[in-house]
Design a protein around this motif. Sequence first.
Motif, mmCIF file in Angstrom:
data_model
loop_
_atom_site.group_PDB
_atom_site.id
_atom_site.type_symbol
_atom_site.label_atom_id
_atom_site.label_comp_id
_atom_site.label_asym_id
_atom_site.label_seq_id
_atom_site.Cartn_x
_atom_site.Cartn_y
_atom_site.Cartn_z
ATOM 1 N N THR A 135 68.464 -0.791 6.938
ATOM 2 C CA THR A 135 68.537 -0.217 8.279
ATOM 3 C C THR A 135 69.712 -0.844 9.015
ATOM 4 N N SER A 136 70.528 -0.018 9.635
ATOM 5 C CA SER A 136 71.622 -0.502 10.487
ATOM 6 C C SER A 136 71.526 0.201 11.840
ATOM 7 N N PHE A 137 71.904 -0.508 12.887
ATOM 8 C CA PHE A 137 71.841 0.038 14.236
ATOM 9 C C PHE A 137 73.157 0.703 14.601
ATOM 10 N N LEU A 138 73.053 1.852 15.267
ATOM 11 C CA LEU A 138 74.262 2.520 15.738
ATOM 12 C C LEU A 138 74.941 1.682 16.814
ATOM 13 N N ASN A 139 74.143 1.019 17.619
ATOM 14 C CA ASN A 139 74.653 0.152 18.687
ATOM 15 C C ASN A 139 73.507 -0.738 19.168
ATOM 16 N N ASN A 140 73.842 -1.724 19.971
ATOM 17 C CA ASN A 140 72.856 -2.586 20.644
ATOM 18 C C ASN A 140 71.957 -3.369 19.697
ATOM 19 N N SER A 141 72.439 -3.663 18.496
ATOM 20 C CA SER A 141 71.616 -4.445 17.560
ATOM 21 C C SER A 141 71.329 -5.841 18.111
ATOM 22 N N GLU A 142 72.281 -6.392 18.856
ATOM 23 C CA GLU A 142 72.079 -7.728 19.424
ATOM 24 C C GLU A 142 70.907 -7.731 20.400
ATOM 25 N N GLU A 143 70.770 -6.662 21.160
ATOM 26 C CA GLU A 143 69.659 -6.574 22.110
ATOM 27 C C GLU A 143 68.331 -6.489 21.361
ATOM 28 N N PHE A 144 68.296 -5.703 20.287
ATOM 29 C CA PHE A 144 67.072 -5.621 19.488
ATOM 30 C C PHE A 144 66.728 -6.990 18.913
ATOM 31 N N ASP A 145 67.703 -7.641 18.290
ATOM 32 C CA ASP A 145 67.458 -8.947 17.678
ATOM 33 C C ASP A 145 66.935 -9.938 18.713
ATOM 34 N N LYS A 146 67.568 -9.963 19.860
ATOM 35 C CA LYS A 146 67.169 -10.910 20.913
ATOM 36 C C LYS A 146 65.748 -10.624 21.396
ATOM 37 N N THR A 147 65.396 -9.354 21.522
ATOM 38 C CA THR A 147 64.053 -8.986 21.981
ATOM 39 C C THR A 147 62.991 -9.501 21.013
ATOM 40 N N ILE A 148 63.221 -9.307 19.715
ATOM 41 C CA ILE A 148 62.262 -9.772 18.710
ATOM 42 C C ILE A 148 62.215 -11.297 18.670
ATOM 43 N N LEU A 149 63.374 -11.932 18.662
ATOM 44 C CA LEU A 149 63.422 -13.396 18.609
ATOM 45 C C LEU A 149 62.806 -14.023 19.852
ATOM 46 N N ASP A 150 63.024 -13.410 21.005
ATOM 47 C CA ASP A 150 62.419 -13.926 22.242
ATOM 48 C C ASP A 150 60.903 -13.817 22.191
ATOM 49 N N TYR A 151 60.394 -12.688 21.681
ATOM 50 C CA TYR A 151 58.942 -12.519 21.579
ATOM 51 C C TYR A 151 58.340 -13.571 20.651
#
Length: 341
Positions: free
Chosen positions: A317-333
Amino acid sequence: MDLLRKLLFPFAILYGGITSVRNYLYFINVFKRTSFTTPTIVVGNLSVGGTGKTPMVEYIIRLLKDQYKIATLSRGYKRKSEGFFLADADTTMEQIGDEPFQYHHKFNNISVAVDAKRVNGIENILKLRKDTQAIVLDDAYQHLAVKGGFNILLTTYDEPYYSDYMLPTGNLRESRKGAKRADIIIVTKCPKDLSIDNQNTIVKKLNLKPGQLSFFTYIEFSKLAYTNCDSISVEELKKEDFILVAGIAKPQSFFDHLKVEKTTCLTFPDHHHFSTADIELILNKAKENKIITTEKDYVRLNGLIPSNKLYYLPIQTSFLNNSEEFDKTILDYVGSSTRNG
């Protein structure tokens, strides 16, 4: 088939009513829901199959595995064991199912377990793997007995849930309203060149509630196809004759990516256990040529077909954009839940 599905619309209304009542009984605590202090990430969908859950689970594994002790919990569809099963060095695909075996075979230092009863599965993981810091629940969006700490809902670009209908008229397991439980909604299998304007149009149709996030992903195919001990580039492969074999829910993108004009494509049902007759058919079609399959099918075909003939093509799976935001959201949780726990 389309006409038959339309004729079955009254049954879709009935099925939708039954699932809505079931969900409501969970939310008013008539049916028990269990939450856990250990972070639990639910990955699932509203529809039946083919939304890209496996590569998304693998993405989350890669994101977390170097910082946390993690486990995956799946149903273990079509496995030959029963109840709770925790994989070890001697575990076979038949004991846990193809997708969990793929996680087990692919990633070191993670725990892989199966149990149709997810609460029981989590409790056993935490009892047997006391250092577990996060659990990824594969295909558990409808398993409301577990109150997931973080819910990720997947829907495909070609068949989004907002344009779909309940079974048997459509492919939805529950009402579109179920999307409101998600913390993140991911539109999967997008064209790689999907414009921002088109993304924004889809986001409007998702009708996100306050606080929900949305992302867009595409399937990235490996440039190499692999055997147990060899590899070949896709570019070189396409200069040869080969056949394609797939037993996954929606194999068309796999076929489209590899096939050339005369390529034979053999399709089997999702999670198919290949019989002796199936293997004979595949070998007869292939003759002396290579057999290319999906990574998920490879774990079921490996050992049944000569290893020098059978290749698999990994995907991610690759993100079209905003992958950093997704990663940060999961890591923060996971990080905040781990500290609070």
